[in-house]
Design a protein around this motif. Structure first.
Motif, PDB file in Angstrom:
ATOM      1  N   HIS A   6      -9.335   3.314  -0.799  1.00  0.00           N
ATOM      2  CA  HIS A   6      -9.082   3.709  -2.181  1.00  0.00           C
ATOM      3  C   HIS A   6      -7.756   4.454  -2.274  1.00  0.00           C
ATOM      4  O   HIS A   6      -7.376   5.198  -1.376  1.00  0.00           O
ATOM      5  CB  HIS A   6     -10.223   4.593  -2.707  1.00  0.00           C
ATOM      6  N   TRP A   7      -7.071   4.290  -3.408  1.00  0.00           N
ATOM      7  CA  TRP A   7      -5.735   4.873  -3.550  1.00  0.00           C
ATOM      8  C   TRP A   7      -5.729   6.395  -3.382  1.00  0.00           C
ATOM      9  O   TRP A   7      -4.764   6.965  -2.865  1.00  0.00           O
ATOM     10  CB  TRP A   7      -5.101   4.481  -4.887  1.00  0.00           C
ATOM     11  N   VAL A  10      -5.623   7.086   0.212  1.00  0.00           N
ATOM     12  CA  VAL A  10      -4.289   6.767   0.745  1.00  0.00           C
ATOM     13  C   VAL A  10      -3.348   7.944   0.503  1.00  0.00           C
ATOM     14  O   VAL A  10      -2.592   8.349   1.392  1.00  0.00           O
ATOM     15  CB  VAL A  10      -3.723   5.486   0.081  1.00  0.00           C
ATOM     16  N   THR A  44      -6.294  11.659 -12.103  1.00  0.00           N
ATOM     17  CA  THR A  44      -5.562  11.255 -10.901  1.00  0.00           C
ATOM     18  C   THR A  44      -5.408  12.439  -9.951  1.00  0.00           C
ATOM     19  O   THR A  44      -5.639  12.325  -8.740  1.00  0.00           O
ATOM     20  CB  THR A  44      -4.177  10.694 -11.279  1.00  0.00           C
ATOM     21  N   TYR A 266       2.181   7.559 -12.226  1.00  0.00           N
ATOM     22  CA  TYR A 266       1.173   6.765 -12.922  1.00  0.00           C
ATOM     23  C   TYR A 266       1.748   6.087 -14.165  1.00  0.00           C
ATOM     24  O   TYR A 266       2.707   6.569 -14.776  1.00  0.00           O
ATOM     25  CB  TYR A 266      -0.045   7.616 -13.306  1.00  0.00           C
ATOM     26  N   LYS A 307      -5.256   1.496  -9.629  1.00  0.00           N
ATOM     27  CA  LYS A 307      -4.162   2.198  -8.953  1.00  0.00           C
ATOM     28  C   LYS A 307      -3.260   2.852  -9.996  1.00  0.00           C
ATOM     29  O   LYS A 307      -2.978   2.268 -11.044  1.00  0.00           O
ATOM     30  CB  LYS A 307      -3.352   1.210  -8.109  1.00  0.00           C
TER      31      LYS A 307
END
Length: 530
Positions: A6-7, A10, A44, A266, A307
């Motif tokens: 998952h982002w 990461v 986020t 984003y 993402k």
């Protein structure tokens, strides 16, 4: 096949190569309604923070409200009387409704309440308080002394030459109270003061503690250093070449001797076909409004599943049901892969209410019950759901009620008619015979589920079934010559109960109604002659 990471994980893995202790920051200017486009930044940041914590990292999470920014203009949602406040810091402007401490709190307080409802709990800072407490004092001194060096950085990286008289510090005029109409004329390091002149015709002296603020491109890197920020998401506007992140990196390094935080860029959330959400243009759906119509974990899922660098298109009408369906299916999938499980895990948060009732089913239950919560609970129990989570069920019912009122398309809405609808006159002989036979069968059944209702209707086309035989006998036809179309039978059901030829999923709909009511209504419809 290698598993997908998952982002958020990461991001956590990347920043852990730099240090083992981190502070994740996010911030928004409360100049208008804080919408779900803004929510992308906060969710986020929260996802990155949670991933760091899950990996055993010593991490903190903060939110900075830019309450010392000036009001840029009279936005469409403001009264024209606010023209006199344009240029003043948001924290120093009266509240639009008169119920909050100031203008910024009017928009900030509901946003912070929404964050709590989303299971997001950062430490909250207000920029005006940080300046008034002296957090930026040393940064202001450094910026004033190194003004020319900062100007050179801005010109070299952004390609824009600062205007004559430019200064990294904006004093607040003692006379007009504005922060964007002043020019620095001098400063005293020992007294920690700044002299200025203002376009209003006045001049004066302000303290470096609360008497003004650094310009945005300097304020941001100064904040990184003052608070120790190591990870921060920001919108693509700041990420453009020569943008505020690029200049911030150089100013942080060369002026404040600090390494810029790890960036998470984003994309925007687009509102249907209207484009990117923006408070200034009025293209918004506020987070508070969204939390009225959809469970908080679904809003988290909207952000978590995509993402950050990919834009999200959001529509609170019919597509919202598709989003909720997708979330519920993924959540119920016991065989989901590790990536999907991680998406669901990050979409949940401590304290969020959850019930096993699908959102779509609640749209049916709510309308059958006419919004009456006691009736809703009876239907919930009859449907076999866990009725112990009354608080969560009430939240879901409120979500559905608000969605039906605010965003639901007309074809989703219905009302159970108290009296036999006049549209029943349009039913064919076969439809009326079916309703009479259907009434007889269900009145003799002790328990009947949505699936039972559904299967019964479809059994009418099968030769030899109870319903098929009843229709054949009543119509005095040869079974081989008669065709029964279940679609027409469902139309008869909806017509006799709702006064319209279509409605919600039949199984959920019929099982939400009292069996005795249905049996009586169907028999009454079968005998109706205009």
């Amino acid at each position: 096949m290698a598993e997908i990471t998952h982002w958020a994980d990461v991001v956590a893995d990347e920043v852990l190569t730099k240090d083992k202790k981190h502070l994740v920051a996010t911030g928004i200017t409360p100049s208008g309604h804080i919408h779900i486009g803004n929510m992308r930044e906060v969710v986020t940041a929260d996802a990155a923070y949670r991933s760091l914590v899950d990996k055993g990292t010593e991490a903190e999470f903060i939110y900075i409200a830019d309450t010392y920014d000036p009001l840029r203009k009279v936005y469409p949602f403001l009264d024209e009387s606010y023209a006199e406040h344009v240029g003043k810091p948001l924290s120093e402007i009266p509240c639009p409704c008169g119920e909050h401490k100031n203008y910024s709190e009017h928009f900030l307080e509901p946003f912070l309440e929404a964050l709590d409802h989303l299971g997001i709990h950062p430490k909250v800072y207000r920029a005006d308080e940080l300046y008034k407490e002296g957090l930026y004092k040393e940064a202001i001194k450094q910026a004033l002394v190194k003004k020319d060096q900062i100007a050179e950085i801005l010109q070299n990286i952004s390609g824009k030459t600062p205007v004559d008289g430019w200064n990294p510090f904006n004093p607040i005029c003692n006379e007009c109270g504005k922060i964007n109409t002043t020019t620095v004329t001098g400063f005293d390091m020992d007294a920690e003061t700044v002299d200025y002149s203002c376009s209003c015709g006045s001049s004066g002296t302000v303290s470096m503690v609360g008497g003004g603020k650094l310009t945005w491109r300097v304020d941001w890197p100064a904040r990184w250093k003052a608070l120790g920020v190591t990870v921060e998401p920001y919108g693509k506007d700041h990420a453009s070449r020569g943008g505020s992140y690029d200049t911030g990196v150089a100013i942080a390094r060369d002026i404040f001797d600090y390494e810029a935080p790890h960036p998470i860029v984003y994309e925007w959330i687009m509102l249907g076909k209207k484009g990117a959400m923006s408070s200034s243009t009025g293209v918004v759906v506020s987070i508070s409004d969204m939390l009225k119509v959809v469970p908080p974990e679904v809003l988290r899922y909207l952000i978590i599943r995509t993402k950050p660098e990919k834009h999200i298109r959001f529509d609170p009408a019919q597509p919202l049901l598709t989003l909720v369906d997708e979330f519920e299916r993924l959540q119920a999938n016991e065989d989901a892969n590790s990536y999907d499980k991680r998406v669901i895990e990050l979409s949940h948060a401590a304290g969020l209410c959850h019930t096993d009732i699908p959102f779509k089913h609640m749209t049916t239950i709510y309308q059958v019950a006419g919004g009456d919560f006691d009736k809703i609970m009876k239907i919930v129990e009859r449907a076999g759901y866990d009725a112990q989570k009354e608080k969560c069920i009430r939240e879901l019912a409120d979500n559905v009620g608000n969605w039906l009122e605010m965003y639901a398309p007309p074809f989703v809405k219905f009302s159970v008619m108290e009296e036999l609808p006049v549209q029943t006159a349009s039913l064919s002989d076969m439809q009326k015979i079916f309703l009479a036979a259907f009434s007889d069968i269900i009145s003799q059944m002790d328990e009947i589920s949505g699936e039972d209702y559904h299967n019964l209707v479809y059994s009418a086309k099968e030769a030899g079934s109870e319903l098929n035989s009843a229709i054949v006998t009543a119509m005095e036809l040869d079974p081989a010559e008669m065709e029964v179309n279940p679609k027409e039978l469902f139309k008869a059901i909806y017509t006799s109960v709702l006064g319209q030829q279509s409605g919600p999923k039949a199984g959920w709909f019929l099982s939400s109604l009292e069996k005795d009511f249905l049996a009586q209504r169907f028999m009454e419809a079968s005998k109706y002659r205009p």
